[in-house]
Design a protein around this motif. Structure first.
Motif, PDB file in Angstrom:
ATOM      1  N   ILE A  34      -3.703  -9.746   5.079  1.00  0.00           N
ATOM      2  CA  ILE A  34      -3.101  -8.875   4.070  1.00  0.00           C
ATOM      3  C   ILE A  34      -4.072  -7.828   3.522  1.00  0.00           C
ATOM      4  O   ILE A  34      -3.659  -6.770   3.074  1.00  0.00           O
ATOM      5  CB  ILE A  34      -2.466  -9.700   2.931  1.00  0.00           C
ATOM      6  N   GLY A  35      -5.366  -8.091   3.600  1.00  0.00           N
ATOM      7  CA  GLY A  35      -6.350  -7.146   3.087  1.00  0.00           C
ATOM      8  C   GLY A  35      -6.354  -5.809   3.789  1.00  0.00           C
ATOM      9  O   GLY A  35      -6.774  -4.800   3.242  1.00  0.00           O
ATOM     10  N   VAL A  36      -5.872  -5.757   5.024  1.00  0.00           N
ATOM     11  CA  VAL A  36      -5.859  -4.508   5.785  1.00  0.00           C
ATOM     12  C   VAL A  36      -4.595  -3.681   5.483  1.00  0.00           C
ATOM     13  O   VAL A  36      -4.563  -2.498   5.764  1.00  0.00           O
ATOM     14  CB  VAL A  36      -6.001  -4.825   7.291  1.00  0.00           C
ATOM     15  N   VAL A  37      -3.602  -4.298   4.873  1.00  0.00           N
ATOM     16  CA  VAL A  37      -2.356  -3.607   4.553  1.00  0.00           C
ATOM     17  C   VAL A  37      -2.455  -3.034   3.144  1.00  0.00           C
ATOM     18  O   VAL A  37      -2.693  -3.755   2.188  1.00  0.00           O
ATOM     19  CB  VAL A  37      -1.143  -4.572   4.627  1.00  0.00           C
ATOM     20  N   GLU A  38      -2.285  -1.740   3.039  1.00  0.00           N
ATOM     21  CA  GLU A  38      -2.327  -1.090   1.735  1.00  0.00           C
ATOM     22  C   GLU A  38      -0.929  -0.696   1.297  1.00  0.00           C
ATOM     23  O   GLU A  38      -0.078  -0.402   2.122  1.00  0.00           O
ATOM     24  CB  GLU A  38      -3.215   0.155   1.786  1.00  0.00           C
ATOM     25  N   ARG A  39      -0.705  -0.697  -0.006  1.00  0.00           N
ATOM     26  CA  ARG A  39       0.617  -0.347  -0.522  1.00  0.00           C
ATOM     27  C   ARG A  39       0.925   1.128  -0.373  1.00  0.00           C
ATOM     28  O   ARG A  39       2.030   1.523  -0.098  1.00  0.00           O
ATOM     29  CB  ARG A  39       0.719  -0.748  -1.987  1.00  0.00           C
ATOM     30  N   ARG A  40      -0.069   1.962  -0.593  1.00  0.00           N
ATOM     31  CA  ARG A  40       0.141   3.417  -0.531  1.00  0.00           C
ATOM     32  C   ARG A  40      -0.397   3.962   0.779  1.00  0.00           C
ATOM     33  O   ARG A  40      -1.567   4.325   0.879  1.00  0.00           O
ATOM     34  CB  ARG A  40      -0.559   4.087  -1.706  1.00  0.00           C
ATOM     35  N   GLN A  41       0.451   4.025   1.758  1.00  0.00           N
ATOM     36  CA  GLN A  41       0.093   4.545   3.069  1.00  0.00           C
ATOM     37  C   GLN A  41       0.803   5.875   3.297  1.00  0.00           C
ATOM     38  O   GLN A  41       1.924   6.073   2.840  1.00  0.00           O
ATOM     39  CB  GLN A  41       0.508   3.567   4.176  1.00  0.00           C
TER      40      GLN A  41
END
Length: 79
Positions: A34-41
């Motif tokens: 999950i650390g590699v997934v950002e909310r604001r992409q």
């Protein structure tokens, strides 16, 4: 075996995936990537995870196009 990125997978659009897993096993896999997934992409697809179930394992994949993380969890198919 978790497929390498270059391997092609046959996916049926709209197919339903049913499985059951222990909460701790699934949570550990999700927390690993999950650390590699950002909310604001700038590309919405990068705010998601890829789930692939095969041979009693669920592969959870996340990427930001620079880093790709894959974790797995034991599952039971057809829950």
């Amino acid at each position: 075996m978790i497929p390498a990125r270059s391997e092609q997978r046959s996916v049926t659009p709209g197919a339903t995936m049913k499985f059951s897993a222990e909460r701790e096993s699934l949570l550990a896999a999700l927390q690993s990537v999950i650390g590699v997934v950002e909310r604001r992409q700038t590309m919405p697809i990068l705010a998601n995870l890829l789930l692939a179930a095969e041979n009693g394992k669920l592969a959870v994949t996340a990427t930001d196009l620079e880093v790709e993380l894959v974790a797995s969890a034991k599952i039971k198919s057809g829950a």
